[in-house]
Design a protein around this motif. Sequence first.
Motif, PDB file in Angstrom:
ATOM      1  N   SER A   1     -12.168  10.748 -24.692  1.00  0.00           N
ATOM      2  CA  SER A   1     -12.837   9.898 -23.827  1.00  0.00           C
ATOM      3  C   SER A   1     -14.142  10.416 -23.351  1.00  0.00           C
ATOM      4  N   LYS A   2     -15.342   9.993 -23.848  1.00  0.00           N
ATOM      5  CA  LYS A   2     -16.616  10.527 -23.408  1.00  0.00           C
ATOM      6  C   LYS A   2     -17.437   9.900 -22.469  1.00  0.00           C
ATOM      7  N   PRO A   3     -17.950  10.481 -21.542  1.00  0.00           N
ATOM      8  CA  PRO A   3     -17.801  11.971 -21.291  1.00  0.00           C
ATOM      9  C   PRO A   3     -16.589  12.160 -20.410  1.00  0.00           C
ATOM     10  N   GLY A   4     -16.163  13.599 -20.681  1.00  0.00           N
ATOM     11  CA  GLY A   4     -15.180  14.115 -20.007  1.00  0.00           C
ATOM     12  C   GLY A   4     -15.739  14.815 -18.600  1.00  0.00           C
ATOM     13  N   PHE A   5     -14.682  15.322 -18.140  1.00  0.00           N
ATOM     14  CA  PHE A   5     -15.306  16.207 -16.672  1.00  0.00           C
ATOM     15  C   PHE A   5     -14.589  17.558 -16.812  1.00  0.00           C
ATOM     16  N   ASP A   6     -14.952  18.359 -16.276  1.00  0.00           N
ATOM     17  CA  ASP A   6     -14.529  19.883 -16.105  1.00  0.00           C
ATOM     18  C   ASP A   6     -13.317  19.871 -15.234  1.00  0.00           C
ATOM     19  N   PRO A   7     -12.317  20.068 -15.617  1.00  0.00           N
ATOM     20  CA  PRO A   7     -11.017  20.131 -14.869  1.00  0.00           C
ATOM     21  C   PRO A   7     -10.889  21.405 -13.832  1.00  0.00           C
ATOM     22  N   HIS A   8     -11.640  22.326 -14.157  1.00  0.00           N
ATOM     23  CA  HIS A   8     -11.371  23.556 -13.122  1.00  0.00           C
ATOM     24  C   HIS A   8     -11.606  23.590 -11.881  1.00  0.00           C
ATOM     25  N   PRO A   9     -12.785  22.586 -11.407  1.00  0.00           N
ATOM     26  CA  PRO A   9     -12.888  22.297 -10.025  1.00  0.00           C
ATOM     27  C   PRO A   9     -11.648  21.875  -9.358  1.00  0.00           C
ATOM     28  N   PHE A  10     -11.070  20.790 -10.161  1.00  0.00           N
ATOM     29  CA  PHE A  10      -9.939  20.151  -9.628  1.00  0.00           C
ATOM     30  C   PHE A  10      -8.768  20.973  -9.209  1.00  0.00           C
ATOM     31  N   VAL A  11      -8.759  22.235 -10.203  1.00  0.00           N
ATOM     32  CA  VAL A  11      -7.643  23.227  -9.960  1.00  0.00           C
ATOM     33  C   VAL A  11      -7.911  23.841  -8.733  1.00  0.00           C
ATOM     34  N   GLU A  12      -8.879  24.343  -8.613  1.00  0.00           N
ATOM     35  CA  GLU A  12      -9.387  25.167  -7.396  1.00  0.00           C
ATOM     36  C   GLU A  12      -9.456  24.230  -6.017  1.00  0.00           C
ATOM     37  N   GLY A  13      -9.406  23.050  -6.174  1.00  0.00           N
ATOM     38  CA  GLY A  13      -9.706  21.998  -4.992  1.00  0.00           C
ATOM     39  C   GLY A  13     -11.231  21.678  -4.900  1.00  0.00           C
ATOM     40  N   ILE A  14     -11.584  20.604  -5.446  1.00  0.00           N
ATOM     41  CA  ILE A  14     -12.530  20.164  -5.541  1.00  0.00           C
ATOM     42  C   ILE A  14     -13.155  19.853  -4.290  1.00  0.00           C
ATOM     43  N   SER A  15     -14.274  19.922  -3.962  1.00  0.00           N
ATOM     44  CA  SER A  15     -15.003  19.295  -2.693  1.00  0.00           C
ATOM     45  C   SER A  15     -15.380  17.969  -2.670  1.00  0.00           C
ATOM     46  N   THR A  16     -15.199  17.371  -1.326  1.00  0.00           N
ATOM     47  CA  THR A  16     -15.668  15.855  -1.378  1.00  0.00           C
ATOM     48  C   THR A  16     -16.875  15.722  -2.030  1.00  0.00           C
ATOM     49  N   LYS A  17     -17.963  16.468  -1.837  1.00  0.00           N
ATOM     50  CA  LYS A  17     -19.133  16.262  -2.256  1.00  0.00           C
ATOM     51  C   LYS A  17     -19.212  16.351  -3.848  1.00  0.00           C
ATOM     52  N   ASN A  18     -18.352  17.099  -4.622  1.00  0.00           N
ATOM     53  CA  ASN A  18     -18.616  17.109  -5.828  1.00  0.00           C
ATOM     54  C   ASN A  18     -17.924  15.953  -6.490  1.00  0.00           C
ATOM     55  N   TYR A  19     -16.614  15.718  -5.742  1.00  0.00           N
ATOM     56  CA  TYR A  19     -15.855  14.776  -6.148  1.00  0.00           C
ATOM     57  C   TYR A  19     -16.595  13.071  -6.108  1.00  0.00           C
ATOM     58  N   ARG A  20     -17.338  13.254  -4.935  1.00  0.00           N
ATOM     59  CA  ARG A  20     -18.130  11.860  -4.981  1.00  0.00           C
ATOM     60  C   ARG A  20     -19.189  11.809  -5.932  1.00  0.00           C
ATOM     61  N   ALA A  21     -19.477  12.933  -6.220  1.00  0.00           N
ATOM     62  CA  ALA A  21     -20.665  12.984  -7.692  1.00  0.00           C
ATOM     63  C   ALA A  21     -20.028  12.768  -8.723  1.00  0.00           C
ATOM     64  N   LEU A  22     -19.042  12.910  -8.816  1.00  0.00           N
ATOM     65  CA  LEU A  22     -18.136  12.661 -10.160  1.00  0.00           C
ATOM     66  C   LEU A  22     -17.909  10.820 -10.446  1.00  0.00           C
ATOM     67  N   GLN A  23     -17.456  10.606  -9.013  1.00  0.00           N
ATOM     68  CA  GLN A  23     -17.092   9.139  -8.848  1.00  0.00           C
ATOM     69  C   GLN A  23     -18.319   8.361  -9.124  1.00  0.00           C
ATOM     70  N   SER A  24     -19.525   8.584  -8.582  1.00  0.00           N
ATOM     71  CA  SER A  24     -20.618   7.883  -8.641  1.00  0.00           C
ATOM     72  C   SER A  24     -21.313   7.993  -9.741  1.00  0.00           C
ATOM     73  N   ASP A  25     -20.866   8.725 -10.583  1.00  0.00           N
ATOM     74  CA  ASP A  25     -21.842   9.130 -12.105  1.00  0.00           C
ATOM     75  C   ASP A  25     -21.814   7.837 -12.775  1.00  0.00           C
ATOM     76  N   PRO A  26     -22.813   7.510 -13.013  1.00  0.00           N
ATOM     77  CA  PRO A  26     -22.930   6.072 -13.738  1.00  0.00           C
ATOM     78  C   PRO A  26     -22.079   5.977 -15.178  1.00  0.00           C
ATOM     79  N   SER A  27     -22.075   7.337 -15.807  1.00  0.00           N
ATOM     80  CA  SER A  27     -21.220   7.207 -16.949  1.00  0.00           C
ATOM     81  C   SER A  27     -19.765   7.418 -16.801  1.00  0.00           C
TER      82      SER A  27
END
Lengths: 377, 724
Positions: free
Chosen positions: B284-310
């Motif tokens: 499934s493209k685009p993918g996402f980098d799983p490593h920030p989730f492993v370390e505990g992703i910050s809300t800001k970065n998570y929001r950015a992934l959520q609102s990414d139009p792709s």
Amino acid sequence: MNTGTALTPTPRSPTTWGERLQRLHIDLWLLTLLLAIACIGLITLYSASGHSLSAIFAQAQRLLLGLAVMAALAQVPPDYYRAAAPWFYGVAVLLLMLVLLLGDHAKGAQRWLDLGVIRFQPSEMMKLGMPMMVAAWLHGRALPPTWKVVLITLAIIGVPAVLVMMQPDLGTALLIISAGAFGLYLGGLSWRWILGALAAAAAAAPLLWFRLHEYQRQRVLTFLDPERDPLGTGYHITQSKIAIGSGGVFGKGWLHGTQAKLDFLPESHTDFIFAVYSEEMGMMGVILLLGLYTMVVGRGLFIALRGHDSFQRLLAGSLALTFFIYVFINMGMVMGLMPVVGVPLPLLSYGGTSAVTLLAGFGMLMSIHTHRKLLTS
Amino acid sequence: MNSYDALKDLYEEKRNFSGRILVAGVLLILMVLLLLARLADLQVLQHDYFSTRANDNRMRVVPMPPVRGLIYDRNGTLLAQNRPSFNLEVTREQVEDMDALLEQLTPVMGLTPGDIARFKDRVRKTPRYRGVPLRTNLNPEEVARFEINRYNFKGVDITAGLSRTYAMGPSASHVMGYVGGISEADYAKLDERLYQGINQIGKLGIERSHEDELRGTPGARIVEANASGRPLRELEQRPGAPGRNLYLSLDAKLQNIAELALGELDGAVAAIDPQTGEVLALVSKPGFDPHPFVEGISTKNYRALQSDPSRPLYNRALQGTYPPGSTIKPFMTFAGLFHGETSNEQHVNCSGTYYLPNSSRKFRCHKRTGHGTLDMGWALAKSCDIFYYQLATNLGIDRISEVMGQFGFGKPTGIDIPHERSGLSPSREWKRRVRKEPWFPGETLNIGIGQGYWQVTPLQLAQATARLAMRGGGFEPHLVHAIEDPLTGTVTGVTPKALPPMLESEPHEYDDVITAMELVTHTPGGTAYRIGRDSPYRIAGKTGTAQVAGLSQAEEDAPELSATPKHLRDHAWFLAFAPTDKPRIAIAVLVEHAGHGGSVAAPVARQVMDQYLLGRVQFATATLAATAAPAANASADPGAAAGEFDGFVTASERPAPPPLPAVPTLTIPAQKPPGASTENPADAVEVDDAEAAFEKPPAAPAPVNDAADAPPPEGELNPPKPQP
């Protein structure tokens, strides 16, 4: 000395260790028993202090000092004590007053007097001064004492007792009162008076309750129900009962008690050292220790029975009984039989002053015992 | 007082005294007995009770977390492993002034206010003697910088731990998933005994669905601890068991080729081995980098992934539902053959328009001028809509939905990772139940060309293709090939789950469909001839195009692809299996906003099949590169094109993606998953329920209509009303 002629009535040569020591005014029985208890004390202290050799050396030093004092005091004939008793008692009362005026504070109580050179507790002095004074006072009176004599004796007991309670030091006050009361009891205070006093004490108990300090009241409440506050004031007694109970009949073995080793038991090397001993040595060890203590008291009472005059009998009897009270209060408190009062276990608890005072008392006992024979010979 | 009296008194005194001593002695013995009684009570009667209390006091259970199982691909390439990581830890009881220490550490270790806030929060909840992580996953330079300065920092240490890392990163993030901190919601569901000492749990993908195998069993150390809880010595060890290793059916190289073949376009590829149901690639493209989730992703970065139009968090392969468009036609043909409504002998004349009986409503073929006369095979090869309008009308919706259900449309395939969507296979019953409306005959026509209410996932389409390839047989798609017990080395294969047999049918009915699908790829004029022309193996395929934005009714012709804004362009579909005589791979490719299936999606499928069947990519991708303009550079990579690809290309080595067009809210509805709006906006706060986003993917962006390889006829957007 045996080379002299058999016709001359010279003192018999000492043939046993006991007799040799007798010449040096040392009682073999007491010495042996006290040394045995002191050894148990040092062995237990090693475990209770977390294998601290420095604590052992410090305690051994104090015991040696105490033994030296004991030996020295044994040399003094009992009559001198009788003569010195009022002075000794008087000075002790004065110092107790001084303590209240300018004593050092330690743990919320005013017990220490700093004389520049040494710091000491005048209340310890009173532990000896009280039986001496009561015995000396009753010595000159016809016994059983008249009510006037009793009243004066009560005053002799009451003044220092109140002074010590004001420090406040309930445990020592109890011991001082016991020492005086034993003198009075042995002097032949009538049973009517004794029962009356006990009844009066029972009636006065509620009054006393309101005179107690908050921490003393807490102790009493905690004694009545240790689980009331298991992490606060009940913690000591709960952990101490766990230590003793888990020791069982044969104990966990020396150095293998977990309660003290792992810091669950507070004051494990001072007032609660009996819990450590019971945990590691078990019921068998306690029976041995209690047997030794009882024999010491028995020997003391024997000496009292053989006292030459009232002073000697009363002093020896009250010293011996007070020694037992020490043991009983401490063990009773550690086993949860009575409220926590700060009474050390004789010759086991870490701490110098009380060991020296105790041994000094035994010096007087030895003096009474050994000088009697020489005087009669 | 005379001397006699005095003597008598003395004698009397002594007698009295002896009596008092005797009484005292008796009392004394009673008191000793009291002490002994109490002693017996404590040490004999209550001994067991106090022994238990003493042991409770001293013994602590320290859990030993198991090592999480590794995940390999089908060839033994390590995909998920536990890598040693270095953390900066502070032990509070060794620190004199915590604030001063943190202030000194900040320039050296580059602490952020977020690090410090999180640290202080943790310090409050941790015993004084235990280390509290201040920063995790230090890089070697940071470790070195600390070591040089460490004499300044008493109570601060570098500790080693294990950190989950994923070799393929974003390329397989949707399949692999990731592990993350155990949230309150997780704790409510799990058995805490199995998580002693474990602080991470599988949140998505394989990591989540195979959590029980991967986790292992925690062991424990029974230690003796002192009154403040510090462990002093170990009394006993209860060994646990490490997690099991998983061998996936996924082929890492194939997965990478598929991802590269998509280039910078968004889309999905699902490839299945029809003989076993094993999933070979699931992109499934685009993918996402799983490593920030492993370390505990910050809300800001998570929001950015959520609102990414792709929408990188959204797994297009099994959550993306799209109208199948013309890719439904092979299944329609099968339905026709099965029910005797078509045959190889049937010929249809396509004039470009079709009318329902007794209706003036006009339905058009994508070829306005008409295909002329076609037989069944060529109708499929040229994707003639008129043929399928007629076939759908003759079959009727009930027979269509019955056969489509047999192929698995409208229900989850049952793949062994979570969050799969079921799509929608339209039926009379469904419409009555959900829409509360009767079925209209005009709607059947739309269904016949894969539009209208249709919703399928790429995985469903690949699965249906596999069933076709297997002549009605086939297996449930699954990702785990085998499970290894690391202690014994025993590898247990996962037995493929055979699907229930399809309706009784004659073998030639499948063969006829497959022959027609070969026309698509191997005959000039077939819609995917470009990928079959030089293929060394036989491919059965079908193109499709799913329309994104409806064209206005007035527009007669589709505008040129390049003239349409990218986000309004059609999605391209292609399904295929190969080799046709003995199918080894069944594949479905969806390329978002890429136009025609034949030109964009089919080359992707061909490259994946090349890699799997030939071991190298033979097919040149100039077409793809040209079509996708600046985007497809990656697949034009000479190495990949020449079949010399080896190793993984990480995201950072690829050219940067082109700037995305300004996206109107109409096409990409900014639907946030529930919970997102309640997040604490502070940057430092870890996102606990990130997976919520995966469970509820955003709805399809715009009204999607099938274009059937061409603009739709009028009336497409509003299904025709039945004529009176």
